[in-house]
Design a protein around this motif. Structure first.
Motif, short mmCIF file in Angstrom:
data_model
loop_
_atom_site.label_atom_id
_atom_site.label_comp_id
_atom_site.label_asym_id
_atom_site.label_seq_id
_atom_site.Cartn_x
_atom_site.Cartn_y
_atom_site.Cartn_z
N PRO A 1 -1.52 -10.88 15.10
CA PRO A 1 -2.18 -9.48 15.52
C PRO A 1 -2.53 -8.55 14.78
CG PRO A 1 0.41 -9.86 15.48
CD PRO A 1 -0.36 -11.11 15.17
N ASN A 2 -3.33 -7.40 15.41
CA ASN A 2 -3.63 -6.57 14.45
C ASN A 2 -2.89 -5.86 13.27
OD1 ASN A 2 -5.55 -5.75 17.41
ND2 ASN A 2 -6.66 -6.20 15.62
N THR B 1 -5.92 -8.50 4.35
CA THR B 1 -5.35 -8.05 2.88
C THR B 1 -5.33 -9.36 2.21
OG1 THR B 1 -4.50 -6.31 4.10
CG2 THR B 1 -3.60 -6.94 1.99
N GLU C 1 -13.84 -13.17 10.73
CA GLU C 1 -14.41 -12.89 12.00
C GLU C 1 -15.90 -13.04 12.09
OE1 GLU C 1 -12.62 -9.76 14.12
OE2 GLU C 1 -11.23 -9.30 12.69
N ALA D 1 2.25 -4.62 3.04
CA ALA D 1 1.33 -5.26 3.95
C ALA D 1 1.51 -6.87 3.80
CB ALA D 1 -0.08 -4.78 3.46
N ALA E 1 -1.59 -7.64 10.98
CA ALA E 1 -0.53 -8.60 10.32
C ALA E 1 -0.75 -9.04 9.00
CB ALA E 1 -0.89 -9.86 11.22
N GLY E 2 -1.92 -8.65 8.56
CA GLY E 2 -2.05 -8.82 6.95
C GLY E 2 -3.14 -9.76 6.58
N LYS E 3 -3.94 -10.46 7.60
CA LYS E 3 -4.94 -11.33 7.33
C LYS E 3 -5.96 -10.90 6.58
CE LYS E 3 -5.80 -11.46 11.74
NZ LYS E 3 -4.97 -10.43 12.28
N HIS F 1 -10.33 -13.52 15.96
CA HIS F 1 -9.63 -13.13 17.30
C HIS F 1 -10.22 -14.05 18.50
CE1 HIS F 1 -7.06 -10.04 15.73
NE2 HIS F 1 -8.14 -9.42 15.00
N PHE G 1 4.04 1.12 2.07
CA PHE G 1 4.02 0.00 3.42
C PHE G 1 3.83 -1.35 2.60
CE2 PHE G 1 1.41 -2.19 6.30
CZ PHE G 1 2.03 -2.34 7.24
N PHE H 1 0.86 -1.17 -0.01
CA PHE H 1 0.03 0.16 -0.06
C PHE H 1 1.08 1.35 0.01
CE2 PHE H 1 -2.95 -2.97 2.45
CZ PHE H 1 -3.82 -3.21 1.28
N1 LIG Z 1 -6.26 0.25 1.88
C1 LIG Z 1 -5.08 0.26 2.66
N2 LIG Z 1 -4.51 1.24 2.59
C2 LIG Z 1 -3.26 1.30 3.51
N3 LIG Z 1 -2.89 0.79 4.26
C3 LIG Z 1 -3.82 -0.52 4.50
C4 LIG Z 1 -4.95 -0.61 3.69
N4 LIG Z 1 -5.55 -1.74 4.18
C5 LIG Z 1 -4.80 -2.28 4.99
N5 LIG Z 1 -3.77 -1.56 5.28
C6 LIG Z 1 -2.73 -1.68 6.19
O1 LIG Z 1 -2.06 -3.06 5.87
C7 LIG Z 1 -1.87 -3.78 7.20
C8 LIG Z 1 -2.38 -5.21 7.26
O2 LIG Z 1 -3.88 -4.87 7.42
P1 LIG Z 1 -4.91 -6.09 7.68
O3 LIG Z 1 -6.35 -5.35 7.66
O4 LIG Z 1 -4.52 -7.15 6.44
O5 LIG Z 1 -4.56 -6.62 8.90
P2 LIG Z 1 -5.24 -7.75 9.81
O6 LIG Z 1 -4.26 -9.06 10.28
O7 LIG Z 1 -6.47 -8.25 8.98
O8 LIG Z 1 -5.76 -7.00 11.10
P3 LIG Z 1 -6.86 -6.87 12.15
O9 LIG Z 1 -6.87 -8.38 12.78
O10 LIG Z 1 -6.86 -5.66 12.66
O11 LIG Z 1 -8.01 -7.13 11.27
C9 LIG Z 1 -2.24 -2.79 8.11
O12 LIG Z 1 -0.97 -1.98 8.76
C10 LIG Z 1 -3.03 -1.89 7.84
O13 LIG Z 1 -3.00 -0.74 8.21
#
Ligand SMILES: Nc1ncnc2c1ncn2[C@@H]1O[C@H](COP(=O)(O)OP(=O)(O)OP(=O)(O)O)[C@@H](O)[C@H]1O
Length: 257
Positions: free
Chosen positions: A36-37, A43, A176, A17, A39-41, A209, A15, A12
């Motif tokens: 953890p929050n 995405t 979730e 991801a 982590a990229g799940k 979670h 960053f 992104f």
């Molecule tokens: N559209 C986006 N634009 C920019 N950054 C993004 C976007 N979507 C996700 N991210 C970033 O990518 C990383 C992975 O996010 P993701 O939502 O996949 O994590 P997750 O493991 O599902 O977290 P959670 O358990 O909190 O849902 C995070 O740092 C998030 O801020």
């Protein structure tokens, strides 16, 4: 293997991801995806469902490279993300919400309708039959004619699961499912997921979670951190792995492992 992700990377802006992430899903498993929050799940789910496309790497579904396929094409191959199906239509009944998910029906083409009215009627009655059996399976027949907007959060989750049953789903991505569901309905939801897995050979990947739900349902469990797979194994070995504890302790928002 029903699904293999090979060296997926997604950025992104600046960053990263998803970072060279590889994993495989065994057909007929319920795989838990934890981490953890951030982590990229989610995405990764977006990449698997086709809502996002990787910068590099590829995705194989039942041996076919689907990396470039649209979400719709993946959906019709049986790769279904729960909220890829639009959220419930509030003003329609629970039963109607199931019926609209059924694959394209002859009555959708006016010309076909005019040519073969009998086929339209047969397809409609098959769809109705399938929707009704789905409600029976989910033990929701008593709310068949209620407006979907008025049922409880847990019943909506069951309805969402039911809508995957109106397609020919093979691999279902559940993001979730426990969120906002009361304990009683959560056990029912778990029971139905386990039944679909056991009796209809559905494969599930479950982001959650709620570690009790992961423990009860999932084997194997994959833990992600920083856009990569950190470890895969049975629930207890993953949970007690020091790298997993460290990944959760390192997060700032405090989800519990
Ligand atoms: N559209 C986006 N634009 C920019 N950054 C993004 C976007 N979507 C996700 N991210 C970033 O990518 C990383 C992975 O996010 P993701 O939502 O996949 O994590 P997750 O493991 O599902 O977290 P959670 O358990 O909190 O849902 C995070 O740092 C998030 O801020």
């Amino acid at each position: 293997m029903i699904l293999s992700c090979e060296n997926l990377t997604l950025d992104f802006n600046l960053f990263r991801a998803i970072d060279n992430c590889s994993l495989s899903i065994v057909e007929g498993s319920i795989t838990g995806l934890i981490g953890p929050n951030g982590a990229g799940k989610t995405t990764l789910f977006n990449l698997i469902a086709g809502a996002l496309h990787p910068k590099s790497g590829r995705i194989l579904y039942r041996g076919e490279d689907i990396t470039a396929l649209s979400p719709d094409r993946r959906f019709h191959k049986g790769l279904v993300r729960t909220f890829q199906i639009p959220h419930e239509f509030h003003l329609m009944s629970v039963l109607e919400n199931l019926m609209v998910v059924a694959p394209a029906q002859p009555g959708e083409s006016l010309f076909r309708n005019w040519l073969d009215f009998g086929a339209v009627k047969r397809a409609e009655s098959e769809t109705l039959h399938r929707a009704w059996s789905t409600l029976e399976f989910l033990e929701l027949t008593h709310i068949a004619h209620e407006r979907a907007g008025q049922i409880s959060g847990g019943q909506k989750k069951l309805l969402e699961l039911g809508r995957t049953m109106m397609t020919d789903a093979k691999l279902v991505l559940l993001d979730e499912p426990a969120a906002g569901v009361n304990r009683t309905l959560l056990r029912k939801l778990e029971e139905k997921i386990a039944l679909l897995h056991r009796e209809r050979n559905y494969t599930f990947i479950l982001i959650e979670h709620d570690m009790e739900m992961i423990e009860r349902l999932c084997d194997p469990v994959i833990c992600m951190a920083d856009g990569q797979v950190l470890i895969e194994g049975d629930f207890h070995s993953v949970r007690s792995d020091p790298r997993v504890l460290e990944a959760y302790l390192g997060e700032t928002s405090g989800a519990s492992a």
